[in-house]
Design an enzyme around this catalytic site. Structure first.
Site, PDB file in Angstrom:
ATOM      1  N   THR A 188       0.815  -1.224   0.000  1.00  0.00           N
ATOM      2  CA  THR A 188       0.000   0.000   0.000  1.00  0.00           C
ATOM      3  C   THR A 188       0.846   1.272   0.000  1.00  0.00           C
ATOM      4  O   THR A 188       0.366   2.316  -0.435  1.00  0.00           O
ATOM      5  CB  THR A 188      -0.952   0.031   1.202  1.00  0.00           C
ATOM      6  OG1 THR A 188      -0.176  -0.047   2.409  1.00  0.00           O
ATOM      7  CG2 THR A 188      -1.952  -1.105   1.152  1.00  0.00           C
TER       8      THR A 188
ATOM      9  N   ARG B  58      -5.273  -6.533  -5.861  1.00  0.00           N
ATOM     10  CA  ARG B  58      -5.516  -6.565  -4.422  1.00  0.00           C
ATOM     11  C   ARG B  58      -6.499  -5.472  -4.054  1.00  0.00           C
ATOM     12  O   ARG B  58      -6.304  -4.302  -4.435  1.00  0.00           O
ATOM     13  CB  ARG B  58      -4.192  -6.335  -3.703  1.00  0.00           C
ATOM     14  CG  ARG B  58      -4.239  -6.608  -2.216  1.00  0.00           C
ATOM     15  CD  ARG B  58      -2.896  -6.302  -1.584  1.00  0.00           C
ATOM     16  NE  ARG B  58      -2.730  -6.963  -0.317  1.00  0.00           N
ATOM     17  CZ  ARG B  58      -1.868  -6.581   0.614  1.00  0.00           C
ATOM     18  NH1 ARG B  58      -1.079  -5.542   0.398  1.00  0.00           N
ATOM     19  NH2 ARG B  58      -1.778  -7.223   1.749  1.00  0.00           N
TER      20      ARG B  58
ATOM     21  N   HIS C  63      -3.746 -13.477   4.879  1.00  0.00           N
ATOM     22  CA  HIS C  63      -3.464 -13.691   6.307  1.00  0.00           C
ATOM     23  C   HIS C  63      -4.676 -14.188   7.099  1.00  0.00           C
ATOM     24  O   HIS C  63      -4.953 -13.696   8.211  1.00  0.00           O
ATOM     25  CB  HIS C  63      -2.886 -12.412   6.927  1.00  0.00           C
ATOM     26  CG  HIS C  63      -1.875 -11.705   6.065  1.00  0.00           C
ATOM     27  ND1 HIS C  63      -0.971 -12.384   5.258  1.00  0.00           N
ATOM     28  CD2 HIS C  63      -1.621 -10.377   5.842  1.00  0.00           C
ATOM     29  CE1 HIS C  63      -0.207 -11.493   4.601  1.00  0.00           C
ATOM     30  NE2 HIS C  63      -0.595 -10.286   4.928  1.00  0.00           N
TER      31      HIS C  63
ATOM     32  N   ASP D 216       5.681 -12.817   3.880  1.00  0.00           N
ATOM     33  CA  ASP D 216       5.286 -11.419   4.116  1.00  0.00           C
ATOM     34  C   ASP D 216       6.496 -10.490   4.264  1.00  0.00           C
ATOM     35  O   ASP D 216       6.362  -9.355   4.711  1.00  0.00           O
ATOM     36  CB  ASP D 216       4.334 -11.261   5.317  1.00  0.00           C
ATOM     37  CG  ASP D 216       3.688  -9.883   5.357  1.00  0.00           C
ATOM     38  OD1 ASP D 216       3.391  -9.341   4.288  1.00  0.00           O
ATOM     39  OD2 ASP D 216       3.519  -9.321   6.473  1.00  0.00           O
TER      40      ASP D 216
ATOM     41  N   ASN E 140       4.993  -2.658   9.010  1.00  0.00           N
ATOM     42  CA  ASN E 140       4.200  -2.191  10.163  1.00  0.00           C
ATOM     43  C   ASN E 140       4.213  -3.102  11.381  1.00  0.00           C
ATOM     44  O   ASN E 140       3.352  -2.956  12.257  1.00  0.00           O
ATOM     45  CB  ASN E 140       2.731  -1.939   9.765  1.00  0.00           C
ATOM     46  CG  ASN E 140       2.619  -0.916   8.667  1.00  0.00           C
ATOM     47  OD1 ASN E 140       3.182   0.166   8.779  1.00  0.00           O
ATOM     48  ND2 ASN E 140       1.911  -1.251   7.597  1.00  0.00           N
TER      49      ASN E 140
HETATM   50  O1  LIG Z   1      -0.700  -5.506   8.060  1.00  0.00           O
HETATM   51  C1  LIG Z   1      -0.015  -4.714   7.370  1.00  0.00           C
HETATM   52  O2  LIG Z   1       0.407  -3.634   7.793  1.00  0.00           O
HETATM   53  C2  LIG Z   1       0.257  -5.066   5.964  1.00  0.00           C
HETATM   54  C3  LIG Z   1       0.479  -4.043   5.053  1.00  0.00           C
HETATM   55  C4  LIG Z   1       0.608  -4.351   3.744  1.00  0.00           C
HETATM   56  C5  LIG Z   1       0.735  -3.304   2.732  1.00  0.00           C
HETATM   57  O3  LIG Z   1       0.980  -2.159   3.120  1.00  0.00           O
HETATM   58  O4  LIG Z   1       0.554  -3.628   1.550  1.00  0.00           O
HETATM   59  O5  LIG Z   1       0.589  -5.632   3.297  1.00  0.00           O
HETATM   60  C6  LIG Z   1       0.435  -6.678   4.178  1.00  0.00           C
HETATM   61  O6  LIG Z   1       0.411  -7.833   3.705  1.00  0.00           O
HETATM   62  C7  LIG Z   1       0.257  -6.392   5.533  1.00  0.00           C
END
Ligand SMILES: O=C(O)c1cc(C(=O)O)oc(=O)c1
Length: 308
Positions: free
Chosen positions: A83, A130, A187, A263, A268
């Protein structure tokens, strides 16, 4: 020494860098194993982080990802758009293209994406999009926009990866169950482990998978979900015991619809950064037989990501 963030970026306060010098796993991965959930971050100087991001990570390049892949004994990666890069897929696409066919990708796209851009993503190795519903990570996107994207990518044979927290599944149920593609839950839908494996919340995820045979789950991120540990550090071979019953239940009931990933680089995390070698050693706790391991680590990801 703390890892850097390059370009005009400063890491989010309290950011934990990925673990340097992971152990060699004791668990021997089956030949052709796929790390089906990992990310690349930047480097920020080359691939800037998105203005709308909710966190700024340390850089985690494709070179570092590929070195980890080889060290742990994986043959392939599925690189999921993080993200912090928003809908700018350049870092992920660059990593897929540089992998020599050893990486596929999952992208984030907006309604404005053109058909030509989707085809370019496909030829780079992207096989899914996603949709993220975790409020600390993204701003809200209207469901009609997401449904329009899902209908378009369905024609390419792609799937939809969904990231949400267990408490939000009831309100998202109607939307998720009307998606026209294979749907992959990130997850395990983030169950609250403290509520126990028999909780109504986790029962809803199992119902989701039982009643909808197009739904898969990643049985990843014990380090994120665990409340009581022990942590995958200092040689610990029995890490995250409280997560084992959850992941094992999903693997044993739906052996043909599960995926596993490190992962890495673990965005974070607040408590600790796991040793990725010891995370691999978690796998036989949740997939105790060779047949389950072969399905989880090889056959399922190959079917979903390398079929065409
Ligand atoms: O739990 C999270 O912070 C997290 C964040 C991201 C992302 O920022 O894409 O991806 C993940 O698989 C888990």
């Amino acid at each position: 020494m703390s890892k850097s963030t390059s370009g005009d970026f400063t890491k989010t306060a309290g950011w934990l860098d990925w673990f340097a010098g992971p152990a060699k796993p004791q668990f021997q991965l089956p030949a052709g194993a796929v790390d089906a959930h990992c990310h690349v971050f930047g480097p920020g100087a080359e691939f800037p982080y998105a203005p709308e991001r909710k966190y700024t990570p340390c850089d985690a390049s494709k070179h570092e990802l590929f070195a980890l892949r080889d060290h742990l004994g994986f043959a392939r990666n599925v690189i999921v758009q993080a993200t912090c890069h928003g809908a700018d897929n350049r870092a992920m696409v660059d990593a897929c293209l540089a992998s020599g066919g050893k990486a596929r990708g999952v992208a984030t796209v907006k309604r404005s994406v053109s058909d030509e851009e989707l085809l370019q993503l496909h030829s780079a190795g992207v096989r899914g999009v996603r949709f993220n519903f975790v409020k600390r990570l993204v701003d809200f996107t209207p469901k009609d926009e997401l449904m329009e994207i899902a209908a378009r990518i369905a024609k390419l044979g792609w799937h939809v990866v969904i990231y949400f927290e267990a408490v939000d599944l009831p309100e998202l149920w109607d939307f998720f169950t009307s998606l026209p593609t294979t749907v992959v839950v990130d997850h395990m839908g983030r169950p609250d482990i403290a509520k126990g494996v028999d909780s109504a919340e986790f029962a809803l995820l199992l119902k989701f998978m039982r009643e909808h045979t197009n739904v898969w789950s990643k049985v990843s991120c014990p380090e994120r979900l665990s409340v009581t540990g022990p942590k995958a550090l200092n040689g610990e071979q029995n890490a995250y015991q409280d997560v084992v019953p959850f992941a094992r239940k999903v693997v044993e009931e739906f052996p043909d619809r599960v995926l596993w990933g490190t992962d890495w680089p673990h965005p974070n995390l607040k408590d600790h950064m796991p040793d990725d070698g010891l995370l691999v050693d978690f796998i036989p706790q949740i997939a105790p037989t060779a047949a389950l391991q072969q399905a989880l680590l090889v056959d399922n990801p190959m079917r979903l990501y390398w079929a065409a």
